[in-house]
Enzyme design. Structure first.
Site, PDB file in Angstrom:
ATOM      1  CE  LYS A 190       0.451   5.743  -7.469  1.00 53.75           C
ATOM      2  NZ  LYS A 190       1.352   5.700  -8.661  1.00 53.75           N
ATOM      3  CG  ASP A 240       2.398   3.229   0.588  1.00 49.49           C
ATOM      4  OD1 ASP A 240       1.734   3.980  -0.262  1.00 49.49           O
ATOM      5  OD2 ASP A 240       3.526   2.769  -0.190  1.00 49.49           O
ATOM      6  CG  PHE A 293       5.960  -0.750  -5.822  1.00 50.07           C
ATOM      7  CD1 PHE A 293       7.220  -0.938  -6.582  1.00 50.07           C
ATOM      8  CD2 PHE A 293       5.235   0.732  -5.655  1.00 50.07           C
ATOM      9  CE1 PHE A 293       7.707   0.067  -7.158  1.00 50.07           C
ATOM     10  CE2 PHE A 293       6.373   1.718  -6.541  1.00 50.07           C
ATOM     11  CZ  PHE A 293       7.623   1.319  -7.162  1.00 50.07           C
TER      12      PHE A 293
END
Ligand SMILES: Cc1ncc(COP(=O)(O)O)c(C=O)c1O
Length: 391
Positions: A244, A215, A130
């Protein structure tokens, strides 16, 4: 004001809304509008590694908001310079940085930078991966549910089975601009990379002139027991995507860049809000607090504690507990939605990762007492089989 009614009336429809409103947080505790207390095992989808309402982040935001909020990156700024130094000091070998505002933007930028650097177009990503929901990062994302409604996507993306070195060997060619991988797959079910896989990815990319992009939008900033998860594996990527937790909850993303990233000429890419002084000040305060509070070590120790307790749960519904640090997946033999609902009734907020995995991403400052409450609740919830048609 009826918060829930108003939101239900005006929602885009893209989020399935809970039936309680959260209005305040502190550390790993959240409170709803009625004053009920919850233990947060979601961190706002992995954002609040430092805990909610961290006083040093709050103070830095307030101070900077009164000084200078916005400034395009063509103008140097004290807070941005401080952040550049602080962030790159955490990633030896990656000493330049591009700032943006979210995870998907950081992946989007990395894809563009890989094309610019190599003059090649193709990206090899992983099944279950993802990477976000804008067109480039969505093209790297695996799950059909997110992709199919928006096709056609960006051409040139392929997906190999995660942790499969043979498949990677075959997929990376002279047309490959980058291999894009999570160090620990998050949304896909909480699967840590095997060391040999990431090491092979590093070697194959170096040999064939492709860039290795890791990532760590979800696994970064102490979550897995090191500041970045790739640091468990003895490799250095060419680009590292983060977001984040970077600015302690204030929206911010970044791509850290190694020497193989080239040709980033003025004006080729950019972002209005990227590197704004407010987010930079928040990030400097957040990174300082992460170091002062030894956040990676807290995650390593609490993660080991929690994982051991979870593995000791005897339940016919439990298939596997896996993870790294405080990024933990509890895989069930059934769909997790009714179990998450039952946990919520016990005032514990957790996430799913796919249909059958409960994902625990608590703030790394969660207390051992709170972890014990979470374990007891999970033990209790897992002791009963739950109706699978419960939402
Ligand atoms: C590994 C990974 N990459 C990218 C993203 C996208 O981040 P954002 O939602 O900030 O765009 C996420 C979000 O969960 C993620 O987990």
């Amino acid at each position: 004001m009826n918060i829930i009614e108003i939101e239900n009336k005006h929602t885009s429809g893209l989020y399935s809304k809970q039936n309680f409103a959260i209005v305040r947080g502190q550390g790993a505790t959240l409170w709803d509008a009625e004053g009920n207390e919850y233990i947060d095992c979601s961190s706002g989808h992995g954002v609040a590694n430092l805990g909610h309402a961290h006083p040093k982040v709050a103070a830095a935001v307030a101070e900077q908001a009164a000084k200078l909020v916005t400034l395009f990156e063509t103008f140097p700024n004290d807070q941005r310079a401080a952040l550049m130094e602080k962030l790159t000091a955490l990633t030896p070998g990656l000493d330049r940085v591009f700032f943006c505002n979210s995870g998907t933007e950081s992946v989007e930028a990395a894809i563009k930078f890989a094309r610019l650097s190599t003059g090649r177009a193709e990206i090899v990503a992983a099944m279950r991966g993802f990477h976000g929901r804008t067109f480039g990062s969505l093209s790297a994302t695996w799950n059909k549910k997110y992709r199919q409604p928006f096709e056609p996507l960006v051409p040139g993306f392929s997906h190999i089975p995660y942790n499969n070195i043979g498949a990677l060997e075959k997929a990376v060619t002279e047309k490959t601009a980058a291999v894009l991988l999570e160090a620990v797959q998050g949304e896909g079910g909480v699967y840590p990379a095997e060391p040999a896989f990431l090491q092979a990815a590093r070697q194959i990319c170096s040999e064939r002139g492709a860039l290795l992009v890791i990532d760590e939008v979800q696994s970064g900033f102490g979550r897995t027991g090191k500041m970045f998860a790739y640091q468990h594996y003895g490799i250095t990527p060419d680009m590292l995507c983060v977001a984040k937790s970077l600015a302690g909850g204030i929206p911010m993303g970044a791509v850290l860049l190694g020497p193989a990233v080239k040709n980033l000429g003025a004006g080729l890419h950019g972002s209005t809000f990227g590197g704004n002084p407010l987010s930079c000040a928040a990030a400097v305060a957040a990174l300082t607090a992460m170091e002062e509070e030894n956040l990676p070590q807290q995650a390593a120790e609490k993660g080991a504690y929690l994982m051991e307790k979870l593995r000791a749960i005897q339940s016919p519904n439990l298939r596997e507990v896996r993870g790294l640090g405080l990024m933990i997946g509890v895989e069930l033999k059934q769909k997790v939605a009714p179990y998450l609902k039952a946990l919520q009734e016990k005032r514990i907020i957790a996430l799913n990762a796919g249909l059958t995995v409960i994902r625990l991403l608590p703030p790394l400052v969660i207390t051992y007492e709170q972890l014990d409450v979470v374990v007891a609740a999970l033990r209790n919830v897992l002791s009963e089989e739950r109706h699978q048609d419960e939402e």
